[in-house]
Design an enzyme around this catalytic site. Structure first.
Site, PDB file in Angstrom:
ATOM      1  N   GLY A 228       0.799  -1.175  -0.195  1.00  8.97           N
ATOM      2  CA  GLY A 228      -0.029  -0.127   0.010  1.00  8.97           C
ATOM      3  C   GLY A 228       0.739   1.320   0.123  1.00  8.97           C
TER       4      GLY A 228
ATOM      5  CB  SER B 255       1.697   5.665   1.340  1.00  9.21           C
ATOM      6  OG  SER B 255       1.369   6.157   0.121  1.00  9.21           O
ATOM      7  CB  ILE B 256      -1.055   5.133   6.148  1.00  4.87           C
ATOM      8  CG1 ILE B 256      -1.882   6.586   6.335  1.00  4.87           C
ATOM      9  CG2 ILE B 256      -0.944   4.678   7.668  1.00  4.87           C
ATOM     10  CD1 ILE B 256      -3.319   6.360   6.735  1.00  4.87           C
TER      11      ILE B 256
ATOM     12  CG  ASP C 181      -4.967  -5.730  -9.020  1.00  9.01           C
ATOM     13  OD1 ASP C 181      -5.361  -5.822  -7.943  1.00  9.01           O
ATOM     14  OD2 ASP C 181      -5.610  -5.604 -10.115  1.00  9.01           O
TER      15      ASP C 181
ATOM     16  CB  ILE D  84      -4.740  -2.028   0.010  1.00 12.10           C
ATOM     17  CG1 ILE D  84      -3.263  -2.316  -0.267  1.00 12.10           C
ATOM     18  CG2 ILE D  84      -5.735  -2.220  -1.249  1.00 12.10           C
ATOM     19  CD1 ILE D  84      -3.010  -3.910  -0.826  1.00 12.10           C
TER      20      ILE D  84
ATOM     21  CE1 TYR E 131     -13.599   6.846   3.698  1.00 13.79           C
ATOM     22  CE2 TYR E 131     -14.814   5.201   4.899  1.00 13.79           C
ATOM     23  CZ  TYR E 131     -13.507   5.725   4.192  1.00 13.79           C
ATOM     24  OH  TYR E 131     -12.433   5.099   4.492  1.00 13.79           O
TER      25      TYR E 131
ATOM     26  CE  LYS F  53     -10.828   1.964   4.743  1.00 18.19           C
ATOM     27  NZ  LYS F  53      -9.458   1.222   4.311  1.00 18.19           N
TER      28      LYS F  53
ATOM     29  CE  LYS G  68      -3.523  18.318   0.620  1.00 21.27           C
ATOM     30  NZ  LYS G  68      -2.983  19.619   0.708  1.00 21.27           N
ATOM     31  CB  THR G  69      -2.918   9.891   1.766  1.00 17.78           C
ATOM     32  OG1 THR G  69      -4.016   9.617   1.783  1.00 17.78           O
ATOM     33  CG2 THR G  69      -2.192   9.972   3.029  1.00 17.78           C
ATOM     34  CG  LEU G  70      -2.640   9.204  -4.837  1.00 18.25           C
ATOM     35  CD1 LEU G  70      -2.127  10.687  -5.365  1.00 18.25           C
ATOM     36  CD2 LEU G  70      -1.742   8.135  -5.358  1.00 18.25           C
TER      37      LEU G  70
HETATM   38  P1  NAD Z   1      -2.418   6.009  -0.246  1.00 17.77           P
HETATM   39  O1  NAD Z   1      -3.131   6.417  -1.525  1.00 17.77           O
HETATM   40  O2  NAD Z   1      -1.135   6.428  -0.134  1.00 17.77           O
HETATM   41  O3  NAD Z   1      -2.458   4.666  -0.175  1.00 17.77           O
HETATM   42  C1  NAD Z   1      -3.616   3.634  -0.795  1.00 17.77           C
HETATM   43  C2  NAD Z   1      -2.850   2.416  -1.340  1.00 17.77           C
HETATM   44  O4  NAD Z   1      -3.700   1.203  -1.824  1.00 17.77           O
HETATM   45  C3  NAD Z   1      -2.045   2.946  -2.722  1.00 17.77           C
HETATM   46  O5  NAD Z   1      -0.824   2.504  -2.443  1.00 17.77           O
HETATM   47  C4  NAD Z   1      -2.843   2.084  -3.827  1.00 17.77           C
HETATM   48  O6  NAD Z   1      -1.698   1.695  -4.777  1.00 17.77           O
HETATM   49  C5  NAD Z   1      -3.210   0.859  -2.921  1.00 17.77           C
HETATM   50  N1  NAD Z   1      -3.948   0.049  -3.770  1.00 17.77           N
HETATM   51  C6  NAD Z   1      -5.349   0.494  -4.291  1.00 17.77           C
HETATM   52  N2  NAD Z   1      -6.111  -0.563  -4.809  1.00 17.77           N
HETATM   53  C7  NAD Z   1      -5.141  -1.647  -4.929  1.00 17.77           C
HETATM   54  C8  NAD Z   1      -5.119  -2.907  -5.466  1.00 17.77           C
HETATM   55  N3  NAD Z   1      -6.020  -3.488  -6.227  1.00 17.77           N
HETATM   56  N4  NAD Z   1      -3.968  -3.753  -5.438  1.00 17.77           N
HETATM   57  C9  NAD Z   1      -2.970  -3.350  -4.548  1.00 17.77           C
HETATM   58  N5  NAD Z   1      -2.794  -1.974  -3.709  1.00 17.77           N
HETATM   59  C10 NAD Z   1      -4.037  -1.169  -4.263  1.00 17.77           C
HETATM   60  O7  NAD Z   1      -3.493   6.536   0.883  1.00 17.77           O
HETATM   61  P2  NAD Z   1      -3.522   6.235   2.522  1.00 17.77           P
HETATM   62  O8  NAD Z   1      -4.381   7.451   3.054  1.00 17.77           O
HETATM   63  O9  NAD Z   1      -2.182   6.039   3.032  1.00 17.77           O
HETATM   64  O10 NAD Z   1      -4.315   4.716   2.395  1.00 17.77           O
HETATM   65  C11 NAD Z   1      -3.912   3.765   3.179  1.00 17.77           C
HETATM   66  C12 NAD Z   1      -5.313   2.992   3.709  1.00 17.77           C
HETATM   67  O11 NAD Z   1      -5.454   3.951   4.875  1.00 17.77           O
HETATM   68  C13 NAD Z   1      -6.374   3.101   3.129  1.00 17.77           C
HETATM   69  O12 NAD Z   1      -6.934   1.701   3.469  1.00 17.77           O
HETATM   70  C14 NAD Z   1      -7.461   3.999   3.518  1.00 17.77           C
HETATM   71  O13 NAD Z   1      -8.637   3.618   3.525  1.00 17.77           O
HETATM   72  C15 NAD Z   1      -6.654   4.036   4.932  1.00 17.77           C
HETATM   73  N6  NAD Z   1      -7.087   5.202   5.477  1.00 17.77           N
HETATM   74  C16 NAD Z   1      -6.829   6.406   5.209  1.00 17.77           C
HETATM   75  C17 NAD Z   1      -7.220   7.525   5.906  1.00 17.77           C
HETATM   76  C18 NAD Z   1      -6.698   9.030   5.398  1.00 17.77           C
HETATM   77  O14 NAD Z   1      -7.507   9.961   5.628  1.00 17.77           O
HETATM   78  N7  NAD Z   1      -5.824   9.282   4.634  1.00 17.77           N
HETATM   79  C19 NAD Z   1      -7.994   7.613   7.037  1.00 17.77           C
HETATM   80  C20 NAD Z   1      -8.378   6.304   7.348  1.00 17.77           C
HETATM   81  C21 NAD Z   1      -7.741   5.238   6.749  1.00 17.77           C
END
Ligand code: NAD
Length: 262
Positions: A13, A19-20, A64, A92, A155, A162, A192-194
């Site tokens: 991920g 990214s987290i 994937d 992910i 959401y 989730k 704030k992430t992608l």
């Molecule tokens: P991010 O965009 O950096 O990470 C999301 C990742 O998911 C990306 O690396 C992307 O390539 C991957 N991904 C999506 N579909 C995929 C697939 N089919 N196969 C493999 N990889 C896949 O953003 P993030 O915010 O770091 O998100 C990481 C997790 O944290 C997610 O589950 C997101 O829902 C969760 N989250 C995010 C937030 C937030 O506010 N950013 C808050 C709570 C939870």
């Protein structure tokens, strides 16, 4: 000696340095863990590979997570380097952008399926594929959001996915618990992430959380990473099937907080 010295883990991920998953990887590397990385798609490879190299990543391969063969290939790659896997980070999620705005009842069947498979089923498939290689005492962490428990603006189907993910965590904890393998989720506050950029009015959500959380601020990737480290390492040895909120306490607020007097 770092608390993850000698531990071997796969991080799924990482998209970029925001990214987290990357913050978790940095924290694990700092504590001495050996890491394997995956990236999703060619464009991600350019960003993820240099990051993996920065922390001495043992491997970095395409995946994937919705593709069973890809997931198995990651485990096979890990088996080339290690005789066991001590931890996994599943960070992910995916839903079509058009599903993350407007009315929830407008969610399409295809959009529902995509969000569920990408954001919840991938965790199940990953655990099943990794199970033979998971060591006694291994730990798996995934990322969730408060939208699993409460209706939050925009959401939509991701909240449903989730909720499914958090339920999957509980069932997986029972499957793997007898082998002393733990499975947990972190419900992170907005960052704030992608991925977050796809959520409608995300800036407003950030501001709302900042202004209404007990701590009057938003959480950082690094703070989420430190909790992940605790769950992945010895500090979490009796925690499983849990969703831990790491959101500056926002989830405890039932209504708009009264502004501070001072
Ligand atoms: P991010 O965009 O950096 O990470 C999301 C990742 O998911 C990306 O690396 C992307 O390539 C991957 N991904 C999506 N579909 C995929 C697939 N089919 N196969 C493999 N990889 C896949 O953003 P993030 O915010 O770091 O998100 C990481 C997790 O944290 C997610 O589950 C997101 O829902 C969760 N989250 C995010 C937030 C937030 O506010 N950013 C808050 C709570 C939870």
């Amino acid at each position: 000696m770092g608390m993850m010295e000698g531990k071997r883990g796969i991080i799924l991920g990482v998209a970029n340095e925001r990214s987290i998953a990357w913050a978790i990887a940095e924290a694990c590397a700092r504590e001495g863990a050996q890491l394997g990385f995956t990236f999703f798609g060619e464009t991600m490879e350019k960003r993820v590979r240099p990051l993996a190299e920065k922390v001495g990543g043992v491997f970095c391969c395409p995946c994937d997570a919705t593709d069973d063969a890809d997931v198995q290939a990651v485990i096979d790659e890990a088996a080339k380097h290690w005789d066991g896997i001590d931890f996994i980070v599943h960070s992910i999620a995916y839903a079509k952008k058009e599903e993350l705005r407007g009315k929830f009842y407008d969610t399409s069947k295809e959009g529902f399926e995509t969000a569920m498979i990408s954001s919840a089923y991938t965790m199940v498939n990953l655990c099943r594929s990794a199970a033979p290689m998971l060591t006694e005492g291994a730990s798996i962490v995934t990322l969730s959001y408060l939208g699993a428990e409460r209706v939050l603006p925009h959401y939509n189907v991701m909240g449903v996915a989730k909720a499914a993910l958090e339920a999957c965590v509980r069932y997986l904890a029972v499957d793997l618990g007898p082998r002393n393998i733990r499975v947990n989720a972190i419900s992170a506050g907005p960052i704030k992430t992608l991925a977050a950029a796809g959520i409608g009015d995300f800036k407003e959500i950030l501001n709302w959380n900042r202004d209404n959380s007990p701590m009057r601020r938003n959480v950082t990737q690094q703070e989420v990473a430190e909790t992940a480290l605790m769950l992945l390492g010895p500090g979490g040895s009796a925690i499983t099937g849990e969703t831990l909120h790491v959101d500056c306490g926002y989830h405890v607020v039932g209504m708009r907080a009264v502004p501070e007097e001072d």
